[in-house]
Design an enzyme around this catalytic site. Structure first.
Site, PDB file in Angstrom:
ATOM      1  N   SER A 190      46.489 -72.248   5.325  1.00 43.44           N
ATOM      2  CA  SER A 190      46.457 -73.009   6.574  1.00 43.44           C
ATOM      3  C   SER A 190      45.050 -72.988   7.158  1.00 43.44           C
ATOM      4  O   SER A 190      44.185 -72.233   6.717  1.00 43.44           O
ATOM      5  CB  SER A 190      47.420 -72.389   7.589  1.00 43.44           C
ATOM      6  OG  SER A 190      46.888 -71.169   8.063  1.00 43.44           O
ATOM      7  N   LYS A 191      44.869 -73.837   8.145  1.00 48.57           N
ATOM      8  CA  LYS A 191      43.574 -73.903   8.801  1.00 48.57           C
ATOM      9  C   LYS A 191      43.225 -72.545   9.418  1.00 48.57           C
ATOM     10  O   LYS A 191      42.068 -72.147   9.445  1.00 48.57           O
ATOM     11  CB  LYS A 191      43.615 -74.985   9.874  1.00 48.57           C
ATOM     12  CG  LYS A 191      42.403 -74.986  10.768  1.00 48.57           C
ATOM     13  CD  LYS A 191      42.113 -76.327  11.349  1.00 48.57           C
ATOM     14  CE  LYS A 191      41.249 -76.247  12.594  1.00 48.57           C
ATOM     15  NZ  LYS A 191      40.168 -75.273  12.554  1.00 48.57           N
ATOM     16  N   ARG A 192      44.265 -71.848   9.885  1.00 52.48           N
ATOM     17  CA  ARG A 192      44.009 -70.545  10.500  1.00 52.48           C
ATOM     18  C   ARG A 192      43.408 -69.529   9.525  1.00 52.48           C
ATOM     19  O   ARG A 192      42.604 -68.698   9.901  1.00 52.48           O
ATOM     20  CB  ARG A 192      45.288 -69.987  11.136  1.00 52.48           C
ATOM     21  CG  ARG A 192      45.283 -70.164  12.646  1.00 52.48           C
ATOM     22  CD  ARG A 192      46.477 -69.504  13.282  1.00 52.48           C
ATOM     23  NE  ARG A 192      47.719 -70.132  12.814  1.00 52.48           N
ATOM     24  CZ  ARG A 192      48.803 -69.466  12.467  1.00 52.48           C
ATOM     25  NH1 ARG A 192      48.831 -68.156  12.521  1.00 52.48           N
ATOM     26  NH2 ARG A 192      49.888 -70.123  12.076  1.00 52.48           N
TER      27      ARG A 192
ATOM     28  N   ASP B 111      39.796 -70.179   9.478  1.00 55.21           N
ATOM     29  CA  ASP B 111      39.128 -69.673  10.685  1.00 55.21           C
ATOM     30  C   ASP B 111      39.005 -68.153  10.626  1.00 55.21           C
ATOM     31  O   ASP B 111      37.977 -67.573  10.974  1.00 55.21           O
ATOM     32  CB  ASP B 111      39.919 -70.066  11.943  1.00 55.21           C
ATOM     33  CG  ASP B 111      39.933 -71.580  12.140  1.00 55.21           C
ATOM     34  OD1 ASP B 111      39.080 -72.255  11.524  1.00 55.21           O
ATOM     35  OD2 ASP B 111      40.796 -72.084  12.886  1.00 55.21           O
TER      36      ASP B 111
END
Ligand code: GLU
Length: 513
Positions: free
Chosen positions: A264-266, A269
């Site tokens: 996921s994008k998380r 990050d």
């Protein structure tokens, strides 16, 4: 499925609902590799029938990302082609015709249930789904008299068209990676194919109709679409297209780098890597998400890295350019299980591709970084910048890393690493470095190959400590005791600059106690 003699035609069919995710890029890439390998066609179809989720800029982003990566499109919104339009919102008339065909042949029906009515049913019946067991108690064209159906439509009541799934059927899904899977039709619900409210088909109908009309032979897409496949098989059958239905290829999921579960994008990050090909500026929130391009990745490296996430060439070859990937790609060597998103490997690929890059091209990529750091590019020739990057590139993963390794080639040191000073700049160094400067100012030839033995001889004759003298020399030129071979540095800096830095060092460096 008789796709054997047909021209291979594949499609990448993103929905413009935001920036293209790196998993979508891999899907596009595999489609492209397969199409090219078979001398076939690659279609880019924009699936924008969900007006609620449309995001401005997303379509341009998709085009730009694919172009950056060298994933060529043969037919699409920009490219045109014989089976357009290639944007679903421009194909309403076509879908209306096919919805009618299903209604006329009794393979689909009209349903008037309001969201509230559906909600009430969900509360009443545990695990409610709209299917053979429930459709008889709902408000649809199967339960209502024909005149009432016509009246409701004429009065402008909103309706949907649902696919009529026959219970008790075995639905066979053949997937070129996963093999054959049979499921019972009873577990499927009567999916909505069309909504009168916006006069648009849903994904399922538009997708099937377009794949048929665009003569798609292979549907290569992410694993998340696997649950839709049985319904799609039934739709092909309902239309009478089973013989030319495309082969399915569902690609393995991309997993988190450090564990189970979908990337996921998380994760990006959290662990510091982009999950988008290009930087994305969210039009609503203004938030910026990092992209591979802006983070300093070469497109060739990203392509190579992605190609190996879910596929291998059958041996342990890792570095392959697009042509090699096209030649070697096969579904046979695609994995069923998810591929861990090993972003560190992505850095390694970038490092490797940077090493193989022509110095002149790398120098061009470095110019903007130099400008960002306030260097006046006009003062340095292409040859000079190319020679500099050639000397330091083995130390970098990203173009921007060149700066830390090469800044002294563009700006003379203003400060000197205190640790190095303490270790190398003994009280006798100013005199020794002045001696060296005088000598370098007057040697007949400043070429490193000539200079090196002369300096070595001088150190030996004087009985100086080789390591101390050479490191002090380096300190004046670089500002610290690292960098490439000293006489490669002097070759590039040239006589005047080298001597000037020696003298500046003598002036400015305070000897250690
Ligand atoms: N529009 C779907 C998507 O956004 C396409 C799925 C498919 O390739 O069938 O991924």
């Amino acid at each position: 499925m008789s796709t054997d003699n047909r021209e291979v035609r594949v499609r990448f069919a993103p929905s413009p609902t935001g920036p293209l995710h790196i998993g979508g890029v891999r899907t596009a890439l595999y489609n492209y590799l397969f199409a090219r390998q078979h001398g076939g066609k690659m279609i880019l179809r924009i699936e924008d029938t969900d007006s609620q989720r449309f995001v401005p800029g997303a379509e341009d982003y998709i085009n730009e990302a694919l172009a950056w990566l060298g994933i060529g499109i043969d037919e699409g919104v920009r490219e045109g082609g014989p089976y357009g339009p290639y944007k679903q919102s421009e194909r309403r008339d076509i879908y209306r015709r096919y919805v009618k065909q299903l209604l006329d042949s009794g393979k689909a029906y009209i349903a008037f249930d309001t969201p509230e009515e559906l909600e009430a049913k969900r509360n009443e019946i545990p695990n409610f789904q709209y299917d053979a067991s429930t459709r008889g108690s709902m408000r649809n064209s199967l339960t209502l008299p024909r005149e009432e159906v016509e009246r409701l439509i004429a009065d402008g009541h909103k309706y949907v068209v649902r696919f009529l799934v026959e219970p008790g059927r075995d639905v066979e899904v053949n997937d070129l990676i996963r093999g054959k899977v049979t499921i019972k039709s009873d577990i499927l619900d009567d999916k909505v194919l069309y909504k009168s409210a916006d006069d648009l088909p849903t994904y399922h109908l538009a997708n099937i109709v377009d794949d048929h009309l665009m003569l798609v032979t292979h549907v290569i897409r992410g694993e998340e679409w696997l649950p839709s496949a049985p319904l799609h098989v039934l739709l092909y059958e309902a239309f009478g297209w089973a013989d030319t239905a495309p082969a399915f290829v569902h690609l393995p999921l991309l997993l988190k780098p450090d564990g189970k579960g979908k990337l996921s994008k998380r994760d990006g990050d959290r662990l510091g890597f982009p999950v988008f090909p290009l930087e994305w500026h969210d039009p609503k929130s203004g938030a910026i998400s990092s992209g591979y391009r802006e983070s300093g990745y070469l497109p060739e490296a990203v392509v190579n890295f992605l190609a190996l996430l879910g596929w291998n060439p059958g041996d342990d070859t890792e570095v392959m350019d697009m042509d090699e990937l096209i030649a070697k790609f096969s579904f046979e060597h695609c994995s069923k299980s998810g591929a861990k998103f090993a972003f560190e490997k992505g850095k390694w690929f970038n490092h490797t591709y940077l090493q193989n890059l022509d110095n002149a091209r790398l120098a061009q990529l470095f110019r903007p970084v130099l400008a960002e750091h306030g260097v006046d590019n006009s003062k340095f020739s292409d040859d000079y910048v190319a020679a500099v990057v050639g000397l330091v590139k083995s130390r970098i993963n990203f173009v921007r890393d060149l700066w830390d390794n090469a800044r002294f080639f563009f700006v003379a040191p203003e400060e000197y690493d205190p640790k190095a000073v303490k270790k190398r700049w003994s009280a006798d160094m100013p005199a020794i470095m002045t001696e060296l400067a005088d000598m370098l100012a007057s040697t007949p030839d400043f070429d490193g190959k000539v200079l090196e033995p002369i300096v070595m001889q001088w150190i030996a004759d004087k009985g100086y400590h080789l390591g101390n003298v050479m490191n002090a020399f380096r300190l004046t030129a670089v500002g610290e005791c690292k960098g490439p071979h000293m006489f490669d540095i002097t070759d590039l800096l040239g006589r005047d600059e080298t001597v000037a830095r020696l003298r500046a060092g003598v002036q400015r460096i305070q000897p250690a106690e």
